[in-house]
Design a protein around this motif. Structure first.
Motif, PDB file in Angstrom:
ATOM      1  N   GLU A 191       1.163  -1.272   0.289  1.00  0.00           N
ATOM      2  CA  GLU A 191       0.075   0.235   0.038  1.00  0.00           C
ATOM      3  C   GLU A 191       0.671   1.201  -0.002  1.00  0.00           C
ATOM      4  OE1 GLU A 191      -3.895   0.115   0.626  1.00  0.00           O
ATOM      5  OE2 GLU A 191      -3.508  -1.036  -0.679  1.00  0.00           O
TER       6      GLU A 191
ATOM      7  N   GLU B 221      -7.785  -4.426   4.065  1.00  0.00           N
ATOM      8  CA  GLU B 221      -8.089  -3.046   2.823  1.00  0.00           C
ATOM      9  C   GLU B 221      -9.277  -2.953   3.649  1.00  0.00           C
ATOM     10  OE1 GLU B 221      -8.944  -6.076   2.375  1.00  0.00           O
ATOM     11  OE2 GLU B 221      -7.827  -6.685   0.002  1.00  0.00           O
TER      12      GLU B 221
ATOM     13  N   ALA C  96      -6.535  -0.610   6.330  1.00  0.00           N
ATOM     14  CA  ALA C  96      -5.944   0.358   5.373  1.00  0.00           C
ATOM     15  C   ALA C  96      -6.667   1.693   5.080  1.00  0.00           C
ATOM     16  CB  ALA C  96      -5.406   0.180   4.383  1.00  0.00           C
TER      17      ALA C  96
END
Lengths: 419, 218
Positions: free
Chosen positions: B23, B105, B108
């Motif tokens: 990321e 996800e 994040a």
């Protein structure tokens, strides 16, 4: 529900029976005693009357044979008398005495005829005899009056005794009712919760048994809580690890492997939901945390992929948010696996959550079969995990799961009951 | 962002480290509280802390940091999902609370949200003159056109944006770029800052002589 025998009812019936038997027995005993005593008393009266009357007759002060009171009325008398000569000829008699001699021959002492009880007293040495008599009907009437009044008194005492004992029984059973009320509001797993001291000696074993039951229950709950906490940590962390590793692998793997990895990740996601639901349900019995749940917000937090969803109206329901989320996740999973593309969630009435999808649905017979399995809680082999978990969630809220008919797709209603 | 991850589970810890690196973040991973001692005074954009660690409570560790005046955004990562636990975690200094299992996800996204709020903006976009920076899309626009930034350039830009208005020491930016143990070429940071100025305008990144760099008015 079958009506169980009532202690109070049984005692009341026993008391009624006892009171009637007591009254009958007392009346019978009184009857026997009265018959004997009243006969003796009346006989004594006959004899005394004969003595007084005989004395007067011997002195020549015979009373008038037809005595009338000053006003011409006949006096109330329970006796009659005759003076019979030695030739059995009637010499004198009272107004109510029969016109023929009571006995064909001189009969001194007590004797009886068909209608009369007599006492014969010789009057001097000339063979005359005085009969003082009383009708047997009169004697029976006197006996019956006494017996009846005594029996009524016995019955009244029996009735009063019955009412008193019934009230007493009710009072003595009140501690049982209070114990039931205490048990209904008893939170055995709450710190410091106590039923209090028993009110009666007989309730001590009940209190002791309940306390022992609570002790075992608390121990079991503590073990289950410890197990759930450990299981939660032991299951949740590796599941998160699997998902994270798969997320990394999806980004790093060649494109041809990505669909397969995505399917693996979807399966891992389903496993996560089932585990979360099972853990939530496993500990739900201990403390249901019911509060207003915003369904828009809850659905947003469920990370739903592969199906559209919509919440109709205000979308607020009173429920335990974690348990409701577990039920919803499993129902959504069912819809996804059945090929539905859209879900509609709404609250058609307070305490009822309805979830309907646009999938192929089930036949009327299958729906009834599923409903019967849910109603009887015979889940094994008859319903899937999703419906079972949702039913358990609804039941933990005091309600149940319903499968209403749907024009299209499959609909489920979680009836959560009153808070 | 430069992140400190404290997670004792190897599979999860390694997965998170790798995911967050992909990321674009720099991740220092500790398996125990003891290991965090080496990172005690390092500047981080966010902390990812497991509650239950082999040598103690991650929550106690965080509380102790808060007591020292450390305001670094922190996310609790835990298997404890009870309402009371969540409340306790947030009240003890966590900015967010993520119950395992979670999708990386989502982690994040929450990291970005927490960092944005700490930087004084709820939305994903920040504007500095002609330049607009989208922290969620990890993209910068100049006069509406997307700029072509390398991963390193984006790291530097993101770090400055998240600390907008404040001077960011060069040493912090260097550590942020490569992690605690890595080495960095002596002029690498200047090269990236220069590239950012070339691509987004000379006035975007201000040099505060002898102290570091700054984006946005103080």
């Amino acid at each position: 529900m079958t009506q169980l025998p009532s202690i109070r009812g049984r005692l009341a019936r026993a008391l009624v029976g006892w009171s009637i038997a007591w009254a009958v027995a007392v009346a019978g005993a009184v009857w026997l005693a009265v018959e004997h005593e009243v006969s003796e008393l009346l006989d004594d009266t006959l004899q005394a009357s004969a003595d007084v009357l005989g004395g007067l007759l011997v002195r020549g002060d015979a009373p008038a044979a037809d005595p009338r009171e000053a006003n011409g009325a006949e006096p109330e008398t329970r006796f009659a008398w005759q003076v019979v000569g030695p030739d059995a000829r009637l010499l004198l008699r009272s107004r109510h005495a029969p016109a023929s001699p009571l006995h064909a021959s001189a009969t001194p002492g007590f004797s009886r005829t068909t209608e009369w009880r007599t006492y014969g007293r010789p009057l001097g040495a000339d063979g005359r005899i005085l009969y003082v008599a009383q009708t047997r009907e009169e004697r029976r009437e006197a006996q019956a009056e006494i017996t009846l009044s005594t029996a009524l008194a016995a019955l009244a005492i029996g009735l009063l005794g019955h009412l008193w004992l019934r009230r007493r029984v009710r009072q003595e059973l009140l501690p049982l009712e209070r114990l039931s009320d205490q048990l209904a509001g008893h939170e055995p797993l709450q710190a410091g919760a106590s039923l209090g001291a028993p009110e009666r000696d007989e309730l001590q074993p009940v209190h002791a048994a309940i306390e022992e039951l609570v002790r075992r229950l608390a121990l079991r709950v503590a073990r289950e809580r410890a197990f759930t906490a450990h299981a939660a940590h032991s299951l949740r962390t590796p599941l998160a690890g699997i998902d994270t590793q798969l997320a990394v692998a999806l980004r790093e793997c060649p494109p041809e492997l990505q669909p397969r990895l995505r399917r693996v990740r979807e399966a891992a996601g389903r496993l996560q939901r089932v585990v979360a639901a099972l853990l939530a349900l496993f500990r739900s019995g201990a403390a249901l945390q019911r509060q207003p749940v915003d369904l828009h917000q809850l659905m947003s937090q469920l990370t739903i992929h592969g199906i559209e969803w919509e919440v109709l109206g205000r979308g607020v329901i009173d429920a335990d948010g974690d348990l409701l989320a577990a039920a919803l996740l499993n129902l959504i999973d069912n819809s996804l696996r059945c090929g539905a593309h859209k879900l509609v969630v709404d609250v058609p009435s307070p305490g009822t959550l309805r979830i309907a999808d646009d999938g192929p649905g089930v036949s009327h017979e299958r729906r009834q079969e599923l409903q019967a399995a849910l109603d009887s809680q015979a889940y094994e082999g008859r319903t899937g995990l999703g419906l079972m978990l949702s039913d358990l969630v609804a039941r933990s809220h005091g309600g149940a799961l319903r499968l209403p008919p749907a024009e299209r797709g499959f609909a489920v209603e979680l009836q959560l009951g009153e808070p | 962002m430069r992140l400190l991850l404290i997670e004792d589970d190897d599979i999860l810890g390694e997965g998170l480290r790798d995911f967050l690196r992909v990321e674009g973040h720099t991740v220092d991973w500790c398996r125990s509280l003891r290991e965090t001692g080496a990172f005690r005074d390092e500047p981080y954009d966010a902390l990812l802390v497991d509650w239950q660690l082999p040598d103690g409570s991650g929550l106690d560790w965080l509380r102790e940091r808060r007591n020292r005046g450390d305001a670094t955004p922190a996310l609790m990562l835990t298997a404890r999902d009870r309402l009371g636990d969540r409340i306790h975690g947030l009240d003890s200094g966590a900015d967010d609370y993520l119950v395992k299992p979670f999708a990386p996800e989502e982690l994040a996204a929450r990291l970005r949200a927490v960092s944005r709020r700490r930087a004084g903006s709820a939305g994903p976009r920040r504007r500095f003159g002609d330049v607009e920076v989208d922290l969620t899309a990890r993209c910068a626009f100049i006069d509406g056109q997307a700029a072509d930034l390398t991963a390193r350039e984006w790291q530097v830009l993101e770090a400055l944006v998240l600390r907008a208005g404040r001077i960011v020491p060069k040493s912090d930016l260097e550590k942020l770029m490569l992690g605690f143990d890595s080495e960095i070429a002596s002029n690498a940071l200047e090269v990236h800052v220069s590239a950012l100025r070339r691509k987004l305008g000379r006035d975007l990144v201000e040099t505060v002589r002898g102290l570091g760099y700054r984006i946005g008015a103080p």
